[in-house]
Write a protein that holds these residues in place. Structure first.
Motif, PDB file in Angstrom:
ATOM      1  N   LEU A 225       0.829  -1.211   0.000  1.00  0.00           N
ATOM      2  CA  LEU A 225       0.000   0.000   0.000  1.00  0.00           C
ATOM      3  C   LEU A 225       0.863   1.261   0.000  1.00  0.00           C
ATOM      4  O   LEU A 225       0.560   2.228  -0.712  1.00  0.00           O
ATOM      5  CB  LEU A 225      -0.934  -0.007   1.213  1.00  0.00           C
ATOM      6  N   ALA A 226       1.931   1.251   0.795  1.00  0.00           N
ATOM      7  CA  ALA A 226       2.840   2.403   0.807  1.00  0.00           C
ATOM      8  C   ALA A 226       3.433   2.626  -0.576  1.00  0.00           C
ATOM      9  O   ALA A 226       3.571   3.771  -1.037  1.00  0.00           O
ATOM     10  CB  ALA A 226       3.945   2.185   1.839  1.00  0.00           C
ATOM     11  N   GLN A 231       3.650   5.843  -5.550  1.00  0.00           N
ATOM     12  CA  GLN A 231       3.701   5.869  -7.009  1.00  0.00           C
ATOM     13  C   GLN A 231       2.467   6.493  -7.636  1.00  0.00           C
ATOM     14  O   GLN A 231       2.425   6.682  -8.846  1.00  0.00           O
ATOM     15  CB  GLN A 231       3.878   4.440  -7.535  1.00  0.00           C
ATOM     16  N   GLY A 232       1.473   6.819  -6.813  1.00  0.00           N
ATOM     17  CA  GLY A 232       0.222   7.347  -7.352  1.00  0.00           C
ATOM     18  C   GLY A 232      -0.519   6.329  -8.189  1.00  0.00           C
ATOM     19  O   GLY A 232      -1.287   6.682  -9.086  1.00  0.00           O
ATOM     20  N   GLN A 235      -3.372   0.670  -8.823  1.00  0.00           N
ATOM     21  CA  GLN A 235      -3.304  -0.761  -8.562  1.00  0.00           C
ATOM     22  C   GLN A 235      -2.374  -1.029  -7.392  1.00  0.00           C
ATOM     23  O   GLN A 235      -1.429  -0.277  -7.147  1.00  0.00           O
ATOM     24  CB  GLN A 235      -2.799  -1.515  -9.794  1.00  0.00           C
ATOM     25  N   VAL A 236      -2.641  -2.114  -6.686  1.00  0.00           N
ATOM     26  CA  VAL A 236      -1.759  -2.562  -5.610  1.00  0.00           C
ATOM     27  C   VAL A 236      -0.969  -3.746  -6.156  1.00  0.00           C
ATOM     28  O   VAL A 236      -1.534  -4.804  -6.424  1.00  0.00           O
ATOM     29  CB  VAL A 236      -2.551  -2.972  -4.350  1.00  0.00           C
ATOM     30  N   SER A 237       0.321  -3.562  -6.322  1.00  0.00           N
ATOM     31  CA  SER A 237       1.161  -4.602  -6.907  1.00  0.00           C
ATOM     32  C   SER A 237       1.746  -5.497  -5.822  1.00  0.00           C
ATOM     33  O   SER A 237       1.893  -5.085  -4.665  1.00  0.00           O
ATOM     34  CB  SER A 237       2.301  -3.972  -7.716  1.00  0.00           C
ATOM     35  N   LEU A 260      -6.479   0.535  -0.376  1.00  0.00           N
ATOM     36  CA  LEU A 260      -5.892   1.712  -1.026  1.00  0.00           C
ATOM     37  C   LEU A 260      -6.933   2.817  -1.187  1.00  0.00           C
ATOM     38  O   LEU A 260      -6.652   4.001  -0.932  1.00  0.00           O
ATOM     39  CB  LEU A 260      -5.325   1.312  -2.390  1.00  0.00           C
ATOM     40  N   ALA A 261      -8.136   2.450  -1.584  1.00  0.00           N
ATOM     41  CA  ALA A 261      -9.203   3.444  -1.760  1.00  0.00           C
ATOM     42  C   ALA A 261      -9.544   4.125  -0.444  1.00  0.00           C
ATOM     43  O   ALA A 261      -9.724   5.357  -0.398  1.00  0.00           O
ATOM     44  CB  ALA A 261     -10.443   2.776  -2.350  1.00  0.00           C
ATOM     45  N   ALA A 262      -9.621   3.353   0.642  1.00  0.00           N
ATOM     46  CA  ALA A 262      -9.934   3.937   1.948  1.00  0.00           C
ATOM     47  C   ALA A 262      -8.853   4.913   2.389  1.00  0.00           C
ATOM     48  O   ALA A 262      -9.140   5.988   2.939  1.00  0.00           O
ATOM     49  CB  ALA A 262     -10.099   2.834   2.992  1.00  0.00           C
TER      50      ALA A 262
END
Length: 360
Positions: A225-226, A231-232, A235-237, A260-262
């Motif tokens: 998440l960080a 990276q703006g 997606q969460v890689s 990530l959305a929260a």
């Protein structure tokens, strides 16, 4: 029986249909000793260890199993190596349903034992990726009610169950006499609790019960998440696991987009936490505040500490850490890291030892 179903008007089922063990309504405990060391006058811990199976997952399970039973499901199933499986098994037992916990071959310890005691069928897989195919086929072929993720990349657990985590926000506002914390720190794997907590605050805000929203902190392990925030990215890689974490409930190397959305919507932050200092922090919380939390729980305090040190969290801020589960859940890990003490040969030897280690 008092439970989070007091908020049934904002949950997806009537309280009369609830499968409940008395979950929720957990205490919000000031922790002034740790707060003083961090320079925070208003530091609180939401003590989810007080739930029936000793974890916050009971908020999820009570809603998920209640809905599953109302829909006529006979089997509830999850992929879990820990708290989710134990919790689902308990609520399935209460509802008279069969619980299936698909886990990893190397999984063992208190939480799997707990799920077995509740009557769950444990299915250990040699290859981790196979567990999701088992769940998908069980759902498609036999109409299992599957509560966990079962696709890759992970999109989070069943949205019906996540509704249960909204009650965390409602309880916090009540316990703070209508005030909203400035920060809420949550241990995060896939982000179910973080997402549900945020939904709860947004619902309170939309209804006019609160006039502002808190900022969320995702206390994570490997930093997916960080990385996405930095990276703006939308997606969460998968960032990979660079070390074996002591916070075993949070070991995934990729979180879910809902987390990530929260964070984005709340102006929140993600803080990766390693192993250094976790055992000491667990001990500190227990010995100074009387709360024995799982190692995965105390990373929320570690994240608060990091943000306080760099000045992101101000001294006057009201800060809440969510302690997600009891320290009894991973006692085999914390115990194995502590030096064993042989039995004392008589009272004199015991008293000499006490003189060395205690100010009596």
């Amino acid at each position: 029986m008092p439970s989070l179903w007091r908020y049934a008007a904002m949950l997806p089922l009537d309280a009369s249909e609830a499968v409940s063990l008395g979950e929720g309504l957990t205490p919000l405990v000031p922790i002034p000793g740790i707060g003083a060391r961090l320079g925070l006058a208003q530091l609180y811990l939401k003590d989810e260890t007080r739930n029936p199976t000793w974890s916050h997952k009971d908020r999820f399970s009570t809603v998920a199993v209640s809905v599953a039973r109302s829909l006529g499901a006979r089997v509830v199933a999850t992929s879990s190596s820990g708290n989710a499986g134990a919790s689902l098994a308990a609520y399935a037992a209460r509802a008279g349903l069969t619980a299936i916990v698909v886990t990893f071959a190397e999984s063992a310890g208190t939480m799997i034992d707990q799920a077995q005691k509740y009557g769950a069928i444990i299915v250990p897989m040699r290859h981790k990726a196979d567990r999701w195919q088992v769940l998908a086929e069980g759902m498609d072929r036999d109409r299992w009610f599957v509560t966990s993720p079962f696709r890759s990349p992970v999109v989070g657990s069943h949205p019906i169950g996540i509704e249960g985590y909204k009650t965390l926000a409602w309880e916090l506002v009540e316990q703070l006499d209508g005030r909203v914390p400035d920060w809420c720190a949550v241990p995060v794997c896939y982000g179910d609790a973080l997402s549900g907590l945020w939904q709860g605050f947004r619902q309170l805000h939309a209804s006019g019960i609160i006039t502002r929203l808190p900022r969320l902190i995702a206390a994570e392990v490997h930093g997916s998440l960080a990385t996405a925030l930095a990276q703006g990215s939308e997606q969460v890689s998968d960032v990979g696991a660079s070390f074996a974490t002591l916070a075993i409930s949070l070991g995934a190397s990729r979180s879910a987009y809902q987390a990530l959305a929260a964070l984005r919507e709340s102006g929140g932050l993600a803080v990766p936490i390693g192993n250094e200092g976790l055992l000491e922090l667990q001990q500190d919380l227990a010995s100074s505040e009387g709360i024995f939390a799982e190692l995965s729980s105390v990373i929320s305090l570690a994240a608060i500490s990091a943000l306080r040190r760099n000045g992101t969290i101000a001294e006057a801020d009201t800060v809440v850490a969510i302690a997600t589960a009891s320290g009894l859940k991973d006692i085999e890990i914390s115990r194995s890291r502590q030096a064993a003490i042989d039995g004392f040969d008589g009272p004199a030897e015991a008293l000499r030892y006490l003189e060395q280690v205690a100010d009596l």
